[in-house]
Design a protein around this motif. Structure first.
Motif, PDB file in Angstrom:
ATOM      1  N   LYS A   1      -4.523  13.189  -0.189  1.00 55.98           N
ATOM      2  CA  LYS A   1      -5.749  12.590  -0.716  1.00 55.98           C
ATOM      3  C   LYS A   1      -5.591  12.163  -2.175  1.00 55.98           C
ATOM      4  CE  LYS A   1      -8.940  15.025   2.366  1.00 55.98           C
ATOM      5  NZ  LYS A   1     -10.092  15.956   2.454  1.00 55.98           N
TER       6      LYS A   1
ATOM      7  N   ASP B   1      -5.980   9.647   5.838  1.00 58.44           N
ATOM      8  CA  ASP B   1      -5.186  10.873   5.733  1.00 58.44           C
ATOM      9  C   ASP B   1      -4.029  10.810   6.719  1.00 58.44           C
ATOM     10  OD1 ASP B   1      -6.940  11.938   3.835  1.00 58.44           O
ATOM     11  OD2 ASP B   1      -8.259  12.708   5.411  1.00 58.44           O
TER      12      ASP B   1
ATOM     13  N   THR C   1      -6.973   4.539   2.471  1.00 60.73           N
ATOM     14  CA  THR C   1      -7.808   5.734   2.340  1.00 60.73           C
ATOM     15  C   THR C   1      -7.540   6.744   3.440  1.00 60.73           C
ATOM     16  OG1 THR C   1      -9.570   4.630   3.579  1.00 60.73           O
ATOM     17  CG2 THR C   1      -9.641   4.457   1.175  1.00 60.73           C
TER      18      THR C   1
ATOM     19  N   THR D   1      -1.377   8.251  -5.201  1.00 59.38           N
ATOM     20  CA  THR D   1      -1.717   7.000  -5.870  1.00 59.38           C
ATOM     21  C   THR D   1      -0.530   6.049  -5.789  1.00 59.38           C
ATOM     22  OG1 THR D   1      -0.983   7.881  -7.997  1.00 59.38           O
ATOM     23  CG2 THR D   1      -3.324   8.115  -7.461  1.00 59.38           C
TER      24      THR D   1
ATOM     25  N   GLU E   1      -7.225  -1.379   2.235  1.00 56.93           N
ATOM     26  CA  GLU E   1      -7.798  -0.090   1.820  1.00 56.93           C
ATOM     27  C   GLU E   1      -6.884   1.021   2.314  1.00 56.93           C
ATOM     28  OE1 GLU E   1     -11.778   0.279   3.147  1.00 56.93           O
ATOM     29  OE2 GLU E   1     -12.532  -1.423   1.965  1.00 56.93           O
TER      30      GLU E   1
END
Length: 521
Positions: free
Chosen positions: A310, A288, A286, A313, A284
């Protein structure tokens, strides 16, 4: 007629390329002048020239607080001394590779102008040879320099003023020296500054100073790369596919990674053989900000912070590499494939193996336990058959849920008749010393290395045909590998010796070679 009369006159084109460096025609006063009283020297060359890297290439010994001024005028060079010259002193102006012709930049190497302000010239010299510790072969264009013992500034980032470069046979000569003690070094530089300032540079040194009371010859300097003293991260990034990459400047013993913040679940971490490269895949992505500790033997070496936006991709395309040699499986080996991303599942119903275009089902693909990316493909391969391994669309899924596009691999099993057996019968004259025996390919790549502590026979089966050499390293610390040197600690690289004969292996042939490791090399 009017048209023809407008043709322009041009210099003839073509002809042989100029490969000659500028030559000195006249020196005023003459080189090796005694009782020099002036403040100016003029040197005339046989062609137009330029000074390149003047401030790094040209040096004056002994050094001057106010450097001389170098002025080019057509084919002449004028040197004006702005500082007062010491009495009864021999001066050497070393041009290094600064003097070059205008058109082709051919270098006048190792030219120097020597004069004395007294009635005598310093006339002692040091001669020797520079070789590589990797293969004991001579090294061309290595910079050899010396410091008076009391003014050794190798680690003070001050350029040596007494220096020269090696010729094509690795030979060097530094002349017009006074009788005193000197330290001597050689550098194969990445930048021409005569300063040892990069871990990528090769260096050589003599452990003990030279007490120069007479001409000294047969100095041998062996170049080596040091292992950097300080651990440092040279590259760190998050790749386009989300992989975290960390590259260090030196090997790491028993490497490990610790995540200092966030709840990181089941990370996949792979280290290179030497521990200097780390690859991390997080299921994962995710975070920052991610704080990571690089450890050696559970002791922290460095802490890194990775940040991402954020909206970042990642794009993934599943591919794989293999262990084939020229598109063939070597006898006795399995077919190994390594994916670029850790794999979650492989749907065997969407994997096909063709043998001469005939589908086969009695093959297996199994994960190699030490990696989440490496798989072994097993099947009773047959020589002179052509195989195709195909993965249909969506046959493979990585840990992020990405599916593959159709990929395939064509290969065959190599015939054992194309390989031979090599037996190295090793005996050593010194029964106490330990060694590492290396078999090198003709591209100087280690094919096999074996630590030995006693007389033994090393048997290498299924060795490809080709030419090999045997390198023997004196394993002075008995750690089973070659250890490089360290200048500050005055440690030389471990000694190496090469068996004098090339070993040629032939197809379907057994060869035995008797090698006696000499007591001293």
């Amino acid at each position: 007629m009017l048209y023809c009369s407008c043709a322009s006159l041009q210099q003839p084109q073509g002809g042989p390329r100029d490969t000659e460096a500028p030559k000195v025609l006249k020196e005023t006063p003459k080189n090796l002048t005694r009782n020099f009283k002036g403040d100016k020297i003029e040197i005339e060359f046989d062609e137009y020239f330029k000074l390149t890297n003047e401030f790094t290439e040209i040096s004056v010994s002994p050094s001057m607080e106010i450097p001389p001024v170098f002025k080019t005028k057509q084919k002449s060079l004028e040197i004006t001394f702005k500082d007062s010259l010491e009495k009864n002193t021999t001066y050497t102006v070393n041009f290094g590779k600064a003097v070059q012709d205008v058109n082709e930049s051919n270098q006048l190497k190792n030219y120097s102008f020597v004069f004395s302000t007294g009635p005598t010239l310093d006339s002692l010299q040091i001669n020797g040879n520079v070789v590589s510790s990797t293969d004991n072969k001579p090294v061309k264009d290595a910079t050899v320099f010396i410091f008076p013992l009391a003014r050794d500034t190798l680690f003070a980032k001050k350029r040596a003023s007494l220096y020269t470069t090696t010729d094509s046979a690795g030979n060097f000569s530094i002349k017009n020296l006074r009788d005193q003690k000197y330290t001597i070094y050689a550098l194969k530089e990445t930048s021409p500054d005569r300063i040892y300032n990069s871990a990528n540079e090769e260096i050589a040194f003599l452990k003990d100073p030279i007490n120069l009371i007479k001409d000294t010859s047969n100095i041998v300097l062996k170049l080596f790369k040091e292992v950097p003293e300080q651990f440092r991260i040279v590259d760190r990034k998050i790749d386009n596919d989300g992989k975290i990459l960390i590259i260090a400047n030196k090997p790491v013993n028993k490497p490990s990674i610790k995540f200092l913040d966030g709840d990181i679940k089941d990370p996949i971490i792979e280290f290179s053989a030497k521990g200097d490269t780390t690859q991390i895949w997080l299921k994962e992505i995710t975070f920052d900000s991610l704080k990571v500790s690089i450890n050696s033997d559970n002791k922290p070496l460095d802490t890194l912070v990775f940040k991402r936006g954020k909206k970042d991709t990642y794009q993934r395309i599943i591919t794989f590499s293999n262990n084939l040699s020229g598109g063939k499986i070597r006898p006795g080996n399995t077919l190994n494939i390594t994916f670029n991303i850790p794999i979650a599942t492989i749907d065997m119903n969407k994997v096909d193996l063709l043998e001469d275009s005939v589908p086969k089902r009695n093959f297996n693909i199994k994960k190699i336990e030490t990696s989440a990316r490496k798989y072994a493909v097993t099947y009773p391969w047959v020589v002179k058959k052509r195989y195709t391994l195909s993965f249909q669309d969506n046959a493979i899924q990585d840990i992020y849920g990405t599916n593959n596009k159709a990929i395939k691999l064509d290969f065959e099993l190599d015939e054992i008749e194309n390989y031979g057996t090599l037996s190295l019968n090793i005996s050593k004259e010194d029964s106490v010393k330990n060694y590492v025996v290396m078999l090198l390919t003709d591209k100087n790549i280690i094919y096999k290395e074996t630590p030995i502590t006693s007389n033994t026979t090393i048997v290498i089966k299924n060795i490809p045909t080709g030419k090999y050499t045997v390198k023997v390293v004196e394993d002075s610390n008995s750690n089973g590998e070659f250890d490089t040197g360290n200048v500050k600690l005055k440690i030389q690289p471990e000694k190496s010796w090469f068996y004098e004969k090339d070993i040629v292996t032939r197809a379907n042939w057994d060869r035995e070679e008797k090698i006696v490791i000499p007591k001293v090399f």
